[in-house]
Scaffold this active site. Structure first.
Site: not given
Length: 219
Positions: A72, A47, A125, A161
């Site tokens: 991350e 991920d 982002d 989105d």
């Protein structure tokens, strides 16, 4: 609160981190897979941009026969996520602080062939300004790194989105001959995975669209 996990201090972090800043240019060191996972030869789900790691935290419990690795760039979130993992005693989950754009090759090159079988990149982002486009995570070089290590038949799941972000991600994977898009429509109407991210749930609860696509490693 996640079941079985005691409260940890809330970690405030910067929402936007420039991956081209000097401090993020050093690639991550290779993982010692035998120490990171109790069963290191299980299929691996990667991920990229896992944030607080709640998605893979739940996935690791739903799919115990898979290993999960969350990457991350914000170190404080990785520390917090690994604390949650330890409290739950999950041995098929690991979080790593790194810049995915320069760390996939050193990380994945030590994996046995065929182990990496699923990659997710969810709500990255957007970096709205054109002059910041190189800061977006899905660059052609990252796509090629994934192609080099993802097993044939393995999948990459993308969602955002922001339609322009989703389109750009799809264009990057479609441009690489190692990948083919799954399905005939422009976007998937449903998430094929058993767990939704927090951002996905929030977006859908507002009645706003989520743009999803699935690519398969074909050759």
């Amino acid at each position: 609160m996640i079941s079985g996990v005691s409260a940890l201090p809330f970690v405030r972090v910067r929402q936007h981190v420039n991956p081209l800043a000097q401090k993020y240019l050093t690639p991550a060191n290779p993982l010692e897979w035998e120490k990171a996972y109790s069963t290191p030869h299980q299929p691996l789900h990667l991920d990229i941009g896992c944030a607080r790691g709640r998605f893979v935290l739940q996935m690791a419990q739903v799919e115990p026969n898979w290993n999960f690795l969350g990457l991350e760039i914000r170190e404080s979130l990785v520390i917090e996520a690994n604390q949650f993992r330890s409290q739950l005693g999950l041995t098929n989950l690991h979080y790593l602080y790194c810049n995915a754009n320069n760390s996939l090759q050193p990380l994945l090159s030590s994996l046995p062939t065929g182990i990496l079988q699923r990659v997710t990149i969810q709500f990255p982002d957007p970096w709205f300004k054109t002059r910041h486009a190189k800061r977006r995570v899905v660059q052609p070089e990252l796509v090629q790194d994934i192609a080099n290590y993802l097993a044939v038949g393995g999948v990459v799941f993308l969602q955002s989105d922001m339609e322009f972000v989703a389109v750009e991600m799809c264009d990057r994977f479609a441009a690489n001959p190692a990948f083919k898009k799954v399905g005939t429509g422009e976007w998937l109407t449903e998430n094929p995975l058993p767990v939704a991210t927090e951002r996905e749930t929030t977006t859908q609860n507002r009645g706003e669209p989520v743009y999803r696509a699935l690519f398969e490693r074909s050759s």
